[in-house]
Design a protein around this motif. Structure first.
Motif, PDB file in Angstrom:
ATOM      1  N   LYS B 156     -12.914  -5.283  23.619  1.00  0.00           N
ATOM      2  CA  LYS B 156     -12.544  -6.325  22.657  1.00  0.00           C
ATOM      3  C   LYS B 156     -11.440  -7.242  23.180  1.00  0.00           C
ATOM      4  CE  LYS B 156     -14.107  -4.134  18.412  1.00  0.00           C
ATOM      5  NZ  LYS B 156     -13.747  -3.752  17.028  1.00  0.00           N
ATOM      6  N   THR B 157     -11.419  -8.467  22.686  1.00  0.00           N
ATOM      7  CA  THR B 157     -10.350  -9.403  23.016  1.00  0.00           C
ATOM      8  C   THR B 157      -9.104  -9.049  22.201  1.00  0.00           C
ATOM      9  OG1 THR B 157     -10.903 -10.898  21.213  1.00  0.00           O
ATOM     10  CG2 THR B 157     -12.051 -11.247  23.298  1.00  0.00           C
ATOM     11  N   ALA B 158      -7.973  -9.624  22.610  1.00  0.00           N
ATOM     12  CA  ALA B 158      -6.724  -9.351  21.913  1.00  0.00           C
ATOM     13  C   ALA B 158      -6.859  -9.665  20.415  1.00  0.00           C
ATOM     14  CB  ALA B 158      -5.598 -10.158  22.534  1.00  0.00           C
ATOM     15  N   ARG B 159      -7.455 -10.803  20.128  1.00  0.00           N
ATOM     16  CA  ARG B 159      -7.630 -11.204  18.734  1.00  0.00           C
ATOM     17  C   ARG B 159      -8.468 -10.195  17.963  1.00  0.00           C
ATOM     18  NH1 ARG B 159      -7.682 -16.211  15.963  1.00  0.00           N
ATOM     19  NH2 ARG B 159      -9.239 -16.358  14.318  1.00  0.00           N
ATOM     20  N   GLU B 160      -9.580  -9.771  18.565  1.00  0.00           N
ATOM     21  CA  GLU B 160     -10.446  -8.784  17.911  1.00  0.00           C
ATOM     22  C   GLU B 160      -9.724  -7.451  17.723  1.00  0.00           C
ATOM     23  OE1 GLU B 160     -14.815 -10.314  19.597  1.00  0.00           O
ATOM     24  OE2 GLU B 160     -13.615  -8.885  20.748  1.00  0.00           O
ATOM     25  N   LYS B 161      -8.910  -7.104  18.695  1.00  0.00           N
ATOM     26  CA  LYS B 161      -8.168  -5.849  18.578  1.00  0.00           C
ATOM     27  C   LYS B 161      -7.231  -5.881  17.379  1.00  0.00           C
ATOM     28  CE  LYS B 161      -8.050  -4.463  23.502  1.00  0.00           C
ATOM     29  NZ  LYS B 161      -7.165  -4.255  24.680  1.00  0.00           N
ATOM     30  N   ILE B 162      -6.472  -6.964  17.252  1.00  0.00           N
ATOM     31  CA  ILE B 162      -5.538  -7.082  16.136  1.00  0.00           C
ATOM     32  C   ILE B 162      -6.291  -7.056  14.806  1.00  0.00           C
ATOM     33  CG2 ILE B 162      -3.837  -8.565  15.021  1.00  0.00           C
ATOM     34  CD1 ILE B 162      -2.686  -7.596  17.515  1.00  0.00           C
ATOM     35  N   ALA B 163      -7.349  -7.862  14.719  1.00  0.00           N
ATOM     36  CA  ALA B 163      -8.123  -7.898  13.476  1.00  0.00           C
ATOM     37  C   ALA B 163      -8.666  -6.511  13.147  1.00  0.00           C
ATOM     38  CB  ALA B 163      -9.265  -8.910  13.600  1.00  0.00           C
ATOM     39  N   LEU B 200      -3.148  -0.664  20.956  1.00  0.00           N
ATOM     40  CA  LEU B 200      -4.211  -1.609  21.279  1.00  0.00           C
ATOM     41  C   LEU B 200      -4.360  -1.880  22.770  1.00  0.00           C
ATOM     42  CD1 LEU B 200      -3.448  -4.162  18.422  1.00  0.00           C
ATOM     43  CD2 LEU B 200      -5.290  -2.470  18.474  1.00  0.00           C
ATOM     44  N   GLY B 201      -3.484  -1.307  23.579  1.00  0.00           N
ATOM     45  CA  GLY B 201      -3.557  -1.585  25.005  1.00  0.00           C
ATOM     46  C   GLY B 201      -3.172  -3.013  25.323  1.00  0.00           C
ATOM     47  N   LEU B 202      -2.162  -3.532  24.629  1.00  0.00           N
ATOM     48  CA  LEU B 202      -1.677  -4.897  24.855  1.00  0.00           C
ATOM     49  C   LEU B 202      -0.172  -4.839  25.069  1.00  0.00           C
ATOM     50  CD1 LEU B 202      -3.535  -6.618  21.855  1.00  0.00           C
ATOM     51  CD2 LEU B 202      -4.159  -6.796  24.277  1.00  0.00           C
ATOM     52  N   THR B 203       0.432  -6.001  25.352  1.00  0.00           N
ATOM     53  CA  THR B 203       1.895  -6.066  25.334  1.00  0.00           C
ATOM     54  C   THR B 203       2.331  -6.480  23.930  1.00  0.00           C
ATOM     55  OG1 THR B 203       1.851  -8.391  25.958  1.00  0.00           O
ATOM     56  CG2 THR B 203       2.026  -6.783  27.735  1.00  0.00           C
ATOM     57  N   LEU B 204       3.605  -6.218  23.629  1.00  0.00           N
ATOM     58  CA  LEU B 204       4.042  -6.567  22.284  1.00  0.00           C
ATOM     59  C   LEU B 204       4.086  -8.074  22.077  1.00  0.00           C
ATOM     60  CD1 LEU B 204       7.388  -7.351  21.784  1.00  0.00           C
ATOM     61  CD2 LEU B 204       7.558  -5.097  22.764  1.00  0.00           C
ATOM     62  N   ARG B 209       1.936 -12.859  19.274  1.00  0.00           N
ATOM     63  CA  ARG B 209       1.257 -14.153  19.326  1.00  0.00           C
ATOM     64  C   ARG B 209      -0.035 -14.144  18.519  1.00  0.00           C
ATOM     65  NH1 ARG B 209       4.064 -16.231  24.062  1.00  0.00           N
ATOM     66  NH2 ARG B 209       3.915 -14.415  25.401  1.00  0.00           N
ATOM     67  N   GLN B 210      -0.781 -13.072  18.615  1.00  0.00           N
ATOM     68  CA  GLN B 210      -2.050 -13.028  17.885  1.00  0.00           C
ATOM     69  C   GLN B 210      -1.825 -12.906  16.383  1.00  0.00           C
ATOM     70  OE1 GLN B 210      -4.987 -13.635  19.123  1.00  0.00           O
ATOM     71  NE2 GLN B 210      -4.396 -13.658  21.282  1.00  0.00           N
ATOM     72  N   MET B 211      -0.779 -12.186  16.013  1.00  0.00           N
ATOM     73  CA  MET B 211      -0.444 -12.111  14.589  1.00  0.00           C
ATOM     74  C   MET B 211      -0.102 -13.510  14.084  1.00  0.00           C
ATOM     75  SD  MET B 211      -0.543  -8.926  13.351  1.00  0.00           S
ATOM     76  CE  MET B 211       0.631  -8.859  11.983  1.00  0.00           C
ATOM     77  N   SER B 212       0.694 -14.231  14.857  1.00  0.00           N
ATOM     78  CA  SER B 212       1.068 -15.593  14.462  1.00  0.00           C
ATOM     79  C   SER B 212      -0.166 -16.479  14.344  1.00  0.00           C
ATOM     80  CB  SER B 212       2.019 -16.197  15.492  1.00  0.00           C
ATOM     81  OG  SER B 212       3.191 -15.436  15.585  1.00  0.00           O
ATOM     82  N   SER B 213      -1.065 -16.306  15.281  1.00  0.00           N
ATOM     83  CA  SER B 213      -2.267 -17.132  15.276  1.00  0.00           C
ATOM     84  C   SER B 213      -3.138 -16.827  14.043  1.00  0.00           C
ATOM     85  CB  SER B 213      -3.015 -16.919  16.588  1.00  0.00           C
ATOM     86  OG  SER B 213      -4.398 -16.980  16.407  1.00  0.00           O
ATOM     87  N   LEU B 214      -3.284 -15.557  13.701  1.00  0.00           N
ATOM     88  CA  LEU B 214      -4.053 -15.217  12.492  1.00  0.00           C
ATOM     89  C   LEU B 214      -3.354 -15.772  11.253  1.00  0.00           C
ATOM     90  CD1 LEU B 214      -5.115 -11.474  13.160  1.00  0.00           C
ATOM     91  CD2 LEU B 214      -6.528 -13.519  13.353  1.00  0.00           C
TER      92      LEU B 214
END
Lengths: 250, 250
Positions: B156-163, B200-204, B209-214
């Motif tokens: 999954k992409t970062a965005r998909e992971k967060i969602a 999620l296997g990401l950096t914080l 950033r993805q939270m902000s984008s959502l």
DNA sequence: AAAACTCTTTGATGTAGATCAACCAGCATG
DNA sequence: CATGCTGGTTGATCTACATCAAAGAGTTTT
């Protein structure tokens, strides 16, 4: 595509002669319990590449892998695929109490499975605690392996992923042959580059490049496309990113 | 860091009044079996941030999460970390038959666990099939969840992971409150950005950033840093990359 | 009310691995 | 023996996410 049908299908009804007898879900069963199992079991063979069940389809049996390798994978709507399990001889497929498969189950190599119809198996589990106990143990092992794999998928580099996969396969292969995991090891890779990439969360090009890079550095040698020689297992282990000692539980 | 010690520790010895009675390992136990369990159980509380056990340390108990959230994580030698489990109320920690913890177990929020010393629990499992049966079922569920997570980590992409993470937490939260998972949902995020990134296997930074984008796109609203409002759950679901229907089993 | 923390956000820049595209080797087929 | 097919390698380029860096917001401490 002419392949030899594994002999065991014609022969073996005798559980006591079964090659996975001591490691499979039936490992703890007594002679009388085995007899009941023999009543409801049947073998099925698949050729390399064949699908055993599709995700979502009904699966009215559970099974042990007798010989060969099966894979479990998930597919997203747009086609992205992730392998989530590699079933080796003695591993268990299917879930008691669930009628449909959650994953695509595929034969990675020629494959023989020892199948039990689900319903009889479920009632047997209630009457034969040894089966449930062994299944719990095996499921806990699978869960540990899945979590180890989560670390690989989430945090390891492509190079570390490849090294880890090679070490795992080498180790399991050695344990089947009862040889030591030190010094030189050789084995046949049971997976295509594509299957490797699906397992490792990479593209097949990246898999190929990393294999070439390990080869260039002498960490592995190859004979043909699939036969792998690891001249120094411990050296490859250092490339996995795992603790030098413990590492994978396999 | 003054926190209210959860009341249950002082009070509850009575399993029949336990909030997780019907979902935990003890779910299938009869009244008499519960009595035996009550003999050997004890509660332990942890403050948010405290470590329950470190990977490799001896863990001479197994436990159910009563309230709060615990995490399981693995660490590599160089410090890379991957969370491999999120334990919510009724989830089970520890492994019968194994003396040391394979993972760091940490309290993500204030946490109360119902503990059983391992040895007595193991013998109880032999004499009380209901416990082993339930544990098998729970372990199979965990394995499914782990495999779903492998897909997330691998593909999954970062965005998909967060969602996906937000949907999972929202869903589990809703199921605890017995509310519907449609339309508007609100809940407190029990994880820091760092904990989310480890899961999620990401950096914080990427998580942030993805939270902000959502948020910018109106898929989520926030009150303070941690309270999340999902105005339209189904719309967020579409961002997870999962099948619109089935998806996570949770 | 200033200082010190922890947690979070945002910006600028770098890079591992993805993507796109050839091409090669081994085999089976007409 | 050309033809196509499957699986594998290698190169050129692109991009999602990591990394490095700074600063804001909300606490607790002094």
């Amino acid at each position: 595509m002419t392949r030899v049908t594994p002999k065991i299908q014609a022969a073996g009804h005798d559980c006591t002669a079964c090659p996975i007898r001591h490691r499979a879900v039936c490992a703890r069963c007594e002679a009388d319990e085995l007899q009941v199992l023999e009543q409801i079991k049947y073998y099925r063979s698949f050729e390399a590449g064949q699908t055993v069940v599709w995700a979502g389809d009904t699966m009215d049996f559970v099974a042990s892998v007798v010989t060969g390798i099966a894979t479990l994978s998930q597919t997203m709507e747009d086609g992205r695929r992730q392998m989530v399990g590699l079933l080796l001889p003695s591993d268990f497929a299917g879930r008691p109490g669930r009628a449909t498969s959650a994953y695509d189950v595929t034969a990675a190599t020629d494959l023989v499975m020892c199948c039990f119809r689900r319903k009889p198996f479920e009632s047997l589990m209630l009457s034969t605690p040894h089966i449930g106990q062994r299944l719990l143990e095996m499921t806990l092992d699978e869960l540990d392996a899945a979590r180890e794999w989560m670390l690989l998928l989430g945090r390891k580099t492509a190079r570390e992923k490849i090294a880890s996969l090679l070490c795992i396969i080498a180790r399991r292969d050695a344990s089947l042959q009862l040889s030591q995991t030190h010094g030189e090891l050789r084995f046949d890779l049971p997976l295509t580059r594509e299957a490797m990439s699906e397992y490792l969360g990479l593209t097949l090009e990246t898999v190929s490049r990393q294999m070439s890079s390990l080869r260039r550095e002498g960490l592995i040698l190859t004979e043909g496309k699939r036969h792998i020689i690891i001249p120094d297992f411990d050296r490859l282990l250092e490339e996995t990113g795992d603790d030098s000692d413990g590492g994978f539980l396999v």
